[in-house]
Design a protein around this motif. Structure first.
Motif, mmCIF file in Angstrom:
data_model
loop_
_atom_site.group_PDB
_atom_site.id
_atom_site.type_symbol
_atom_site.label_atom_id
_atom_site.label_comp_id
_atom_site.label_asym_id
_atom_site.label_seq_id
_atom_site.Cartn_x
_atom_site.Cartn_y
_atom_site.Cartn_z
ATOM 1 N N ALA A 169 0.837 -1.212 0.083
ATOM 2 C CA ALA A 169 0.044 0.005 0.211
ATOM 3 C C ALA A 169 0.858 1.143 -0.049
ATOM 4 C CB ALA A 169 -0.949 -0.024 1.409
ATOM 5 N N GLN A 170 2.184 1.171 0.427
ATOM 6 C CA GLN A 170 3.094 2.359 0.417
ATOM 7 C C GLN A 170 3.418 2.885 -0.953
ATOM 8 O OE1 GLN A 170 3.853 -0.754 1.592
ATOM 9 N NE2 GLN A 170 5.728 -1.298 0.392
ATOM 10 N N VAL A 171 3.220 1.904 -1.985
ATOM 11 C CA VAL A 171 3.762 2.402 -3.063
ATOM 12 C C VAL A 171 3.082 3.403 -4.054
ATOM 13 C CG1 VAL A 171 4.488 1.244 -5.308
ATOM 14 C CG2 VAL A 171 4.821 0.039 -3.293
ATOM 15 N N PRO A 172 1.878 3.393 -3.919
ATOM 16 C CA PRO A 172 0.953 4.458 -4.544
ATOM 17 C C PRO A 172 0.981 5.787 -3.561
ATOM 18 C CG PRO A 172 -0.488 2.909 -3.905
ATOM 19 C CD PRO A 172 0.896 2.079 -3.856
ATOM 20 N N VAL A 173 1.499 5.388 -2.341
ATOM 21 C CA VAL A 173 1.381 6.634 -1.560
ATOM 22 C C VAL A 173 2.809 7.404 -2.013
ATOM 23 C CG1 VAL A 173 1.751 7.609 0.465
ATOM 24 C CG2 VAL A 173 0.063 5.788 0.500
ATOM 25 N N GLY A 174 3.794 6.650 -2.256
ATOM 26 C CA GLY A 174 5.137 7.116 -2.709
ATOM 27 C C GLY A 174 4.974 7.942 -3.878
ATOM 28 N N ALA A 175 4.236 7.300 -4.791
ATOM 29 C CA ALA A 175 3.770 8.091 -6.056
ATOM 30 C C ALA A 175 3.230 9.413 -5.861
ATOM 31 C CB ALA A 175 2.872 7.275 -7.156
ATOM 32 N N GLY A 176 2.272 9.275 -4.897
ATOM 33 C CA GLY A 176 1.626 10.530 -4.471
ATOM 34 C C GLY A 176 2.700 11.639 -3.977
ATOM 35 N N ASN A 187 12.706 19.900 -6.897
ATOM 36 C CA ASN A 187 13.925 19.367 -7.384
ATOM 37 C C ASN A 187 13.969 18.122 -6.287
ATOM 38 O OD1 ASN A 187 15.696 18.930 -9.565
ATOM 39 N ND2 ASN A 187 17.261 19.403 -8.193
ATOM 40 N N GLU A 188 13.000 17.619 -5.703
ATOM 41 C CA GLU A 188 13.130 16.587 -4.908
ATOM 42 C C GLU A 188 12.558 15.449 -5.399
ATOM 43 O OE1 GLU A 188 12.800 19.320 -0.811
ATOM 44 O OE2 GLU A 188 11.012 17.915 -1.193
ATOM 45 N N ILE A 189 12.839 14.094 -4.838
ATOM 46 C CA ILE A 189 12.353 12.693 -5.369
ATOM 47 C C ILE A 189 11.639 12.045 -4.200
ATOM 48 C CG2 ILE A 189 14.201 12.820 -7.246
ATOM 49 C CD1 ILE A 189 15.554 10.629 -5.793
ATOM 50 N N CYS A 190 11.108 10.988 -4.739
ATOM 51 C CA CYS A 190 10.470 10.056 -3.459
ATOM 52 C C CYS A 190 11.140 8.610 -3.963
ATOM 53 C CB CYS A 190 9.032 10.055 -3.561
ATOM 54 S SG CYS A 190 8.494 8.732 -2.378
ATOM 55 N N VAL A 191 11.804 8.013 -2.938
ATOM 56 C CA VAL A 191 12.020 6.495 -2.918
ATOM 57 C C VAL A 191 10.869 5.805 -2.406
ATOM 58 C CG1 VAL A 191 13.524 4.866 -2.621
ATOM 59 C CG2 VAL A 191 14.452 7.090 -3.015
ATOM 60 N N SER A 192 10.386 4.851 -3.260
ATOM 61 C CA SER A 192 9.187 4.041 -2.678
ATOM 62 C C SER A 192 9.480 2.643 -2.708
ATOM 63 C CB SER A 192 7.967 4.510 -3.764
ATOM 64 O OG SER A 192 6.686 3.654 -3.239
ATOM 65 N N LEU A 193 9.643 2.067 -1.474
ATOM 66 C CA LEU A 193 10.372 0.658 -1.673
ATOM 67 C C LEU A 193 9.071 -0.201 -1.283
ATOM 68 C CD1 LEU A 193 12.612 2.222 0.538
ATOM 69 C CD2 LEU A 193 13.617 0.534 -0.544
ATOM 70 N N TYR A 194 9.468 -1.670 -1.741
ATOM 71 C CA TYR A 194 8.469 -2.876 -1.335
ATOM 72 C C TYR A 194 9.199 -3.928 -1.502
ATOM 73 C CZ TYR A 194 8.346 -2.807 -6.266
ATOM 74 O OH TYR A 194 8.900 -2.739 -7.889
ATOM 75 N N GLY A 195 8.749 -5.100 -1.130
ATOM 76 C CA GLY A 195 9.533 -6.492 -1.286
ATOM 77 C C GLY A 195 9.111 -7.427 -2.370
ATOM 78 N N ILE A 219 11.541 6.639 -7.748
ATOM 79 C CA ILE A 219 12.462 5.585 -7.723
ATOM 80 C C ILE A 219 11.474 4.404 -7.077
ATOM 81 C CG2 ILE A 219 14.602 4.261 -7.726
ATOM 82 C CD1 ILE A 219 15.823 6.941 -7.181
ATOM 83 N N PHE A 220 11.018 3.520 -7.900
ATOM 84 C CA PHE A 220 10.285 2.252 -7.090
ATOM 85 C C PHE A 220 11.326 1.306 -6.976
ATOM 86 C CE2 PHE A 220 6.636 4.084 -9.995
ATOM 87 C CZ PHE A 220 5.977 4.400 -9.085
ATOM 88 N N ILE A 221 11.518 1.016 -5.845
ATOM 89 C CA ILE A 221 12.622 -0.059 -5.416
ATOM 90 C C ILE A 221 12.111 -1.471 -4.696
ATOM 91 C CG2 ILE A 221 14.757 -0.514 -3.876
ATOM 92 C CD1 ILE A 221 15.486 2.376 -4.268
ATOM 93 N N VAL A 281 12.330 1.864 -12.218
ATOM 94 C CA VAL A 281 12.059 0.562 -11.345
ATOM 95 C C VAL A 281 13.578 0.141 -10.823
ATOM 96 C CG1 VAL A 281 10.971 -1.565 -11.107
ATOM 97 C CG2 VAL A 281 9.871 0.475 -12.064
ATOM 98 N N MET A 282 13.769 -0.151 -9.716
ATOM 99 C CA MET A 282 15.031 -0.639 -9.316
ATOM 100 C C MET A 282 14.858 -2.176 -8.524
ATOM 101 S SD MET A 282 18.336 1.722 -8.157
ATOM 102 C CE MET A 282 18.187 1.741 -6.430
ATOM 103 N N GLU A 283 15.646 -3.047 -8.778
ATOM 104 C CA GLU A 283 15.730 -4.308 -7.735
ATOM 105 C C GLU A 283 16.740 -4.463 -7.148
ATOM 106 O OE1 GLU A 283 15.373 -9.181 -8.558
ATOM 107 O OE2 GLU A 283 14.919 -7.813 -10.147
ATOM 108 N N LEU A 284 16.575 -4.455 -5.953
ATOM 109 C CA LEU A 284 17.867 -4.600 -4.898
ATOM 110 C C LEU A 284 17.979 -6.175 -4.622
ATOM 111 C CD1 LEU A 284 18.107 -1.466 -2.732
ATOM 112 C CD2 LEU A 284 19.223 -1.841 -4.832
#
Length: 390
Positions: A169-176, A187-195, A219-221, A281-284
């Protein structure tokens, strides 16, 4: 911060009552900077790629080492307190994944924004929370980072939006949040993480679509620690190439056990977002040493030998330590001093977390809103007289 590190190390070691052998060499005798080869990222739908070499200063290396050790020991102390029944409820530990949190923080600005799932202790620390605040939150004390009312899954501080208990649920909030950054033009960004366990949630793909359509600086991580709640990634996903899941969105797959690889990839992705090109989209690729949560022993769906091999070959702290030692950027004695300092900080925080008072009942309804006047809270019998204050 590390200008007088030899003095700090000596003091920290003595404070723990341990014999400290501090290197007689001055800081000037150490190599102040070195360049390391890092693993090449897999890329999707983008021609450029993060560099395959990373420069590291001695000061950065010592800072990364101390931060990762602090997160590791904080999580081990949390494990101990949970087993003593001092911490109750949900608790998801982050040990093994320290390079992700530290590398991401090194690749963005303090004014940027970050939101994650419920395995949040490491990010609460790298975003500015203290060990005291985090452990006190876990034990439900007034001095906790959310004043003792959030617990393990709900931690917040400036530009850090949790710690969220609902899977994905945090991912669309991160997009917001990224939409707000673009709207404000800061000029700021958001990092939105999930597993990887959340990667098949439909709302994540909806967030991808909106972020790409509006070219949001996000950045969707996916922190792919290779197991969801007892299920390996291969048994849950038809495709485990999570970095390709954005389809039309550029993707990167990164060695999530190497703090330098994570840092360089995050810088690359952040520059892409700030340039107005939209999301990444970044995969760690990482690994958790504990089970999914404290109710999961973590060895029913994987072997102890598998965990041992990962620890011995790709541990993020050991990898950084070996790099610095082999390039004369530090000494074994100096790192032992940092370890002693971290241990003392953890023990002090644990004492605070077990002695600080619990929040009083009258605080129950506070902080519902951020800046409104006190208001009557309806439907809270038998506490109808409680008021909410910001």
């Amino acid at each position: 911060m590390l200008a007088n590190i030899s003095k700090v190390i000596r003091a920290g070691a003595q404070g723990n009552g341990t014999a400290a052998v501090v290197s007689a060499r001055s800081c000037a005798a150490f190599n102040p900077k070195a360049t390391f080869d890092i693993k090449k990222c897999d890329v999707h739908n983008i021609e450029e790629a993060p560099p395959v070499q990373a420069a590291l200063t001695r000061e950065e290396g010592l800072q990364y080492y101390k931060t990762m050790q602090t997160i590791r020991r904080m999580e081990l102390k949390s494990d101990q307190l949970y087993k003593q029944k001092v911490i109750r409820g949900f608790c998801h530990l982050y040990d093994g994944q320290e390079a992700c949190a530290v590398g991401i923080e090194a690749g963005i600005n303090p004014t940027d924004h970050l939101i994650t799932a419920y395995r949040a202790h490491g990010y609460a620390f790298t975003r500015g929370g203290t060990v005291r605040e985090i452990l006190a939150e876990l034990t439900g004390r007034r001095g906790g980072i959310a004043k003792g009312k959030g617990g393990s899954m709900h931690m917040y501080c400036k530009n850090f939006y949790g710690g969220n208990g609902i899977v994905g649920a945090q991912v669309p909030v991160g997009a917001g949040i990224a939409l707000a950054c673009k709207y404000q033009g800061n000029n700021e960004i958001c990092v939105s993480l999930y597993g990887d366990g959340a990667a098949n949630q439909g709302q994540i793909f909806e967030a991808y679509n909106m972020a790409a359509l509006w070219k949001l600086p996000v950045i969707f991580i996916c922190e792919n620690n290779q197991y969801g709640m007892g299920t390996s990634a291969a048994r849950a996903s038809a495709s485990t190439d999570y970095y390709k899941r954005g389809g039309f969105i550029p993707g990167l797959r990164v060695d999530g056990m190497d703090v330098l690889s994570v840092r360089e990839a995050t810088k690359f992705a952040a520059d892409h977002c700030r340039s107005g090109k939209g999301p990444v989209v970044m995969e760690l690729k990482t690994y958790r040493y504990h089970g999914h949560s404290m109710s999961d022993p973590g060895v029913s769906y994987r072997t102890r030998d598998e965990i041992r091999v990962v620890r011995s070959k790709t541990d993020p702290i050991s990898m950084l330590k070996d790099r610095m030692l082999s390039n004369n950027m530090t000494s074994v004695e100096e790192l032992k001093g940092i370890d002693a300092e971290v241990k003392e900080e953890i023990e002090d925080a644990a004492l605070f977390a077990t002695t600080d008072p619990e929040p009083p009942l009258e605080d129950l309804c506070n902080h519902i809103f951020c800046n409104d006047q006190p208001l009557e809270v309806r439907g809270t019998n038998p506490w109808t007289k409680l008021k909410s204050v910001s």
